[in-house]
Design an enzyme around this catalytic site. Structure first.
Site, mmCIF file in Angstrom:
data_model
loop_
_atom_site.group_PDB
_atom_site.id
_atom_site.type_symbol
_atom_site.label_atom_id
_atom_site.label_comp_id
_atom_site.label_asym_id
_atom_site.label_seq_id
_atom_site.Cartn_x
_atom_site.Cartn_y
_atom_site.Cartn_z
ATOM 1 C CG HIS A 306 -2.142 0.913 1.285
ATOM 2 N ND1 HIS A 306 -1.868 2.363 1.390
ATOM 3 C CD2 HIS A 306 -3.336 0.746 0.796
ATOM 4 C CE1 HIS A 306 -3.215 2.933 1.088
ATOM 5 N NE2 HIS A 306 -3.876 1.715 0.741
ATOM 6 C CG ASP A 363 -8.141 -4.011 -2.699
ATOM 7 O OD1 ASP A 363 -7.468 -3.348 -2.846
ATOM 8 O OD2 ASP A 363 -9.296 -3.830 -2.878
HETATM 9 C C1 SDX Z 1 -6.118 0.248 -2.767
HETATM 10 O O1 SDX Z 1 -4.459 4.806 -2.059
HETATM 11 C C2 SDX Z 1 -5.383 4.103 -1.559
HETATM 12 O O2 SDX Z 1 -5.664 4.423 -0.365
HETATM 13 C C3 SDX Z 1 -5.831 3.076 -2.111
HETATM 14 C C4 SDX Z 1 -6.855 2.162 -1.382
HETATM 15 C C5 SDX Z 1 -8.162 2.879 -0.949
HETATM 16 O O3 SDX Z 1 -8.959 2.434 -0.288
HETATM 17 O O4 SDX Z 1 -8.314 3.742 -1.996
HETATM 18 O O5 SDX Z 1 -6.383 1.829 -0.071
HETATM 19 C C6 SDX Z 1 -7.101 0.922 -2.291
HETATM 20 O O6 SDX Z 1 -5.867 0.761 -3.770
HETATM 21 C C7 SDX Z 1 -5.388 -0.723 -2.050
HETATM 22 C C8 SDX Z 1 -3.867 -1.161 -2.679
HETATM 23 C C9 SDX Z 1 -4.356 -2.175 -3.779
HETATM 24 N N1 SDX Z 1 -3.320 -2.575 -5.024
HETATM 25 C C10 SDX Z 1 -2.946 -3.680 -4.762
HETATM 26 O O7 SDX Z 1 -2.843 -4.641 -4.124
HETATM 27 C C11 SDX Z 1 -1.771 -3.921 -6.100
HETATM 28 C C12 SDX Z 1 -0.550 -4.597 -5.393
HETATM 29 N N2 SDX Z 1 0.179 -3.466 -4.711
HETATM 30 C C13 SDX Z 1 1.293 -2.600 -5.460
HETATM 31 O O8 SDX Z 1 1.066 -2.489 -6.859
HETATM 32 C C14 SDX Z 1 1.581 -1.603 -4.579
HETATM 33 O O9 SDX Z 1 1.937 -2.059 -3.539
HETATM 34 C C15 SDX Z 1 0.992 -0.328 -4.554
HETATM 35 C C16 SDX Z 1 0.457 0.176 -5.851
HETATM 36 C C17 SDX Z 1 -0.443 -0.368 -3.722
HETATM 37 C C18 SDX Z 1 1.811 0.701 -3.842
HETATM 38 O O10 SDX Z 1 2.934 0.798 -4.422
HETATM 39 P P1 SDX Z 1 3.848 2.062 -4.075
HETATM 40 O O11 SDX Z 1 3.592 2.688 -2.875
HETATM 41 O O12 SDX Z 1 4.256 3.016 -5.395
HETATM 42 O O13 SDX Z 1 5.292 1.128 -3.796
HETATM 43 P P2 SDX Z 1 6.101 0.675 -4.761
HETATM 44 O O14 SDX Z 1 5.431 0.288 -6.222
HETATM 45 O O15 SDX Z 1 7.201 1.831 -5.215
HETATM 46 O O16 SDX Z 1 6.809 -0.624 -4.340
HETATM 47 C C19 SDX Z 1 7.930 -0.327 -3.260
HETATM 48 C C20 SDX Z 1 8.738 -1.778 -3.491
HETATM 49 C C21 SDX Z 1 9.338 -2.055 -4.912
HETATM 50 O O17 SDX Z 1 10.351 -2.807 -4.724
HETATM 51 P P3 SDX Z 1 11.782 -2.135 -4.808
HETATM 52 O O18 SDX Z 1 11.816 -1.097 -5.764
HETATM 53 O O19 SDX Z 1 11.934 -1.169 -3.401
HETATM 54 O O20 SDX Z 1 12.647 -3.147 -5.018
HETATM 55 O O21 SDX Z 1 7.844 -2.752 -2.944
HETATM 56 C C22 SDX Z 1 7.549 -3.665 -4.187
HETATM 57 C C23 SDX Z 1 7.948 -2.960 -5.234
HETATM 58 O O22 SDX Z 1 8.630 -3.746 -6.378
HETATM 59 N N3 SDX Z 1 6.343 -4.216 -4.366
HETATM 60 C C24 SDX Z 1 5.808 -5.244 -4.414
HETATM 61 C C25 SDX Z 1 4.436 -5.262 -4.151
HETATM 62 N N4 SDX Z 1 4.049 -3.912 -3.874
HETATM 63 C C26 SDX Z 1 5.015 -3.322 -4.140
HETATM 64 N N5 SDX Z 1 6.292 -6.309 -4.668
HETATM 65 C C27 SDX Z 1 5.596 -7.434 -4.665
HETATM 66 N N6 SDX Z 1 4.072 -7.525 -4.691
HETATM 67 C C28 SDX Z 1 3.688 -6.530 -4.350
HETATM 68 N N7 SDX Z 1 2.252 -6.305 -4.253
#
Ligand code: SDX
Length: 428
Positions: A306, A363
């Site tokens: 998140h 989710d």
């Molecule tokens: C919702 O904003 C809100 O409030 C949203 C929400 C709401 O109620 O409105 O809460 C609803 O959207 C919840 C989130 C649902 N999305 C998912 O479950 C999709 C999977 N999650 C990822 O796409 C991600 O975690 C995000 C998009 C939710 C957040 O991404 P960020 O904050 O931009 O973090 P990032 O992508 O920069 O990740 C940081 C690190 C990265 O690795 P490094 O570059 O540090 O090596 O963590 C890794 C990412 O690769 N990473 C994951 C991961 N999420 C982040 N690796 C594997 N699986 C994941 N799910």
């Protein structure tokens, strides 16, 4: 707001002082609105450290896993309030008295029907169109039915728009589902609860009496509450930005639905269930965990991580309990839940996820509950949109009520071509 200052030293200029503003809770903010006059903008793609507005509605502490709607913790609301009470709280700032609740419920129920001509909008879609596309299009179309007489500068008009949106989203969502399975649309029933009415519009058929299952009704109502608002997330920020130009609120909600559809945002619950189905069995989990860590593989564990929560998503905690309650009460043995539980256990102990504070989010469990109560996967994000409509309308109204409100217009760091003369290569 405290009168502290941040001092900024810019090359070749006197040091400048920027006001530091404090809220009720959370990080203080540095007011940079005058920075342009010193020849600089700030740069923050994805708004990782940028507050776009001041708001009284919802507060999240990502480190502590706290979520408050108008100051009330989400677990207390999920336990002790129903969704319409939460709608009233988000819209008006205080919990309704019994009398206020009765009047609000009557108001909402008076708007549950849609204009009969709206049912023609569905006919242009293929039956297998994604319901988010259908709902987004129909809601945008609804703006044509409520445009000219609406004065969005008038608080009472904004209130009616909010009541209409909260009341009609379940009707339109259920119509999208019925259309996709070739069944007739079912009219709202105002003798049922908000969640019960949604379930009967989804699953009733004209030739049989439909009985609302109270366990499913309660689970549905709780899912609505858990998804009702979440500060300045992508879709809420979309609604605010669209509304800042004075656009029709129904069109703004359609913009919010479009943003929510993305798999990184509200589309994650659908994507999460598809991921669990792709994993299929507990013994295949390690393969997918490795893929999630592989930078060259776009695969991510949907339902984990998140932008704000770097602790457990408090909604996921409530959703997890609801998930077990519903499956136990309905006596459903779902192998996907076994996969989900094992995936959660492994991810929470794997250093890759622990170091990046990637916990299950709301989710992760909502998809399993929705599947258990008979909602098709393609409708998961539609239900998220239905639930979030009150949050979108509350933020839209908060913005439109602000006398200092102005159109949102971010700046940029330009990295394109420097000015040059044009010479055509086309024979005229
Ligand atoms: C919702 O904003 C809100 O409030 C949203 C929400 C709401 O109620 O409105 O809460 C609803 O959207 C919840 C989130 C649902 N999305 C998912 O479950 C999709 C999977 N999650 C990822 O796409 C991600 O975690 C995000 C998009 C939710 C957040 O991404 P960020 O904050 O931009 O973090 P990032 O992508 O920069 O990740 C940081 C690190 C990265 O690795 P490094 O570059 O540090 O090596 O963590 C890794 C990412 O690769 N990473 C994951 C991961 N999420 C982040 N690796 C594997 N699986 C994941 N799910």
């Amino acid at each position: 707001m405290a009168d502290q200052k941040a001092t900024l030293h810019l090359p070749g200029q006197e040091a400048i002082e920027l006001p530091i503003l404090s809220g009720t809770a959370g990080y203080d903010v540095i007011d940079i609105s005058t920075l342009g006059s010193h020849g600089y903008f700030t740069y923050d793609p994805g708004f990782m450290a940028t507050a776009s507005c001041q708001s009284d509605i919802t507060y999240i502490d990502g480190e502590k896993g706290i979520l408050l709607y108008r100051g009330y913790p989400i677990d207390q609301l999920a336990e002790n309030a129903n969704y319409l009470e939460v709608c009233y709280l988000l819209l008006y700032g205080e919990a309704p008295t019994a009398k206020q609740y009765e009047e609000f419920q009557r108001l909402i129920m008076r708007h549950t029907m849609v204009h009969e001509q709206l049912s023609s909008f569905f006919k242009g879609y293929r039956r297998d169109a994604h319901p988010m596309s259908v709902v987004c299009g129909v809601i945008a179309g609804l703006s044509a039915f409520y445009h000219d007489p609406m004065d969005i500068t008038d608080q009472s008009h904004r209130e009616t728009a909010a009541h209409r949106m909260i009341a009609k989203l379940p009707t339109i969502a259920a119509m999208a589902y019925k259309y996709s399975i070739g069944q007739p649309f079912i009219y709202p029933r105002n003798d049922l609860s908000y969640a019960g009415n949604f379930l009967q519009m989804m699953f009733a058929i004209p030739c049989e009496e439909y009985k609302v299952n109270p366990i499913v009704e309660r689970a549905m109502d709780r899912i609505f509450t858990l998804h009702a608002d979440h500060e300045q997330n992508a879709s809420t920020s979309t609604v605010r930005l669209a509304g800042s130009s004075g656009a029709n609120p129904f069109a703004c909600i359609a913009a919010g639905i479009a943003s929510l559809w993305g798999p990184a945002h509200g589309g994650a619950n659908e994507a999460c269930l598809m991921m669990l189905e792709e994993i299929g069995s507990v013994d295949r989990i390690p393969e997918f965990i490795e893929r999630a860590k592989d930078k060259d593989d776009p695969f991510r564990l949907m339902g984990f991580g998140h932008r704000v929560y770097k602790n457990f998503d408090p909604r996921a905690t409530v959703m997890r309990d609801t998930c077990h309650e519903v499956l136990d009460d309905l006596k459903i043995e779902d192998p996907l839940l076994d996969v989900a539980m094992e995936l959660e256990r492994i991810a929470l102990s794997d250093p890759y996820f622990v170091e990046r504070k990637l916990y299950p989010n709301v989710d992760f469990y909502s998809g399993i509950v929705l599947k258990a109560v008979g909602i098709p996967t393609s409708m998961f994000t539609v239900i998220f949109a239905l639930s979030r409509t009150v949050g979108w309308m509350s933020h839209w109204n908060e913005m439109m009520s602000d006398p200092k409100q102005k159109i949102g217009r971010p700046r940029q760091l330009y990295t394109g071509a420097a000015e040059r003369d044009f010479h055509t290569h086309v024979e005229k």
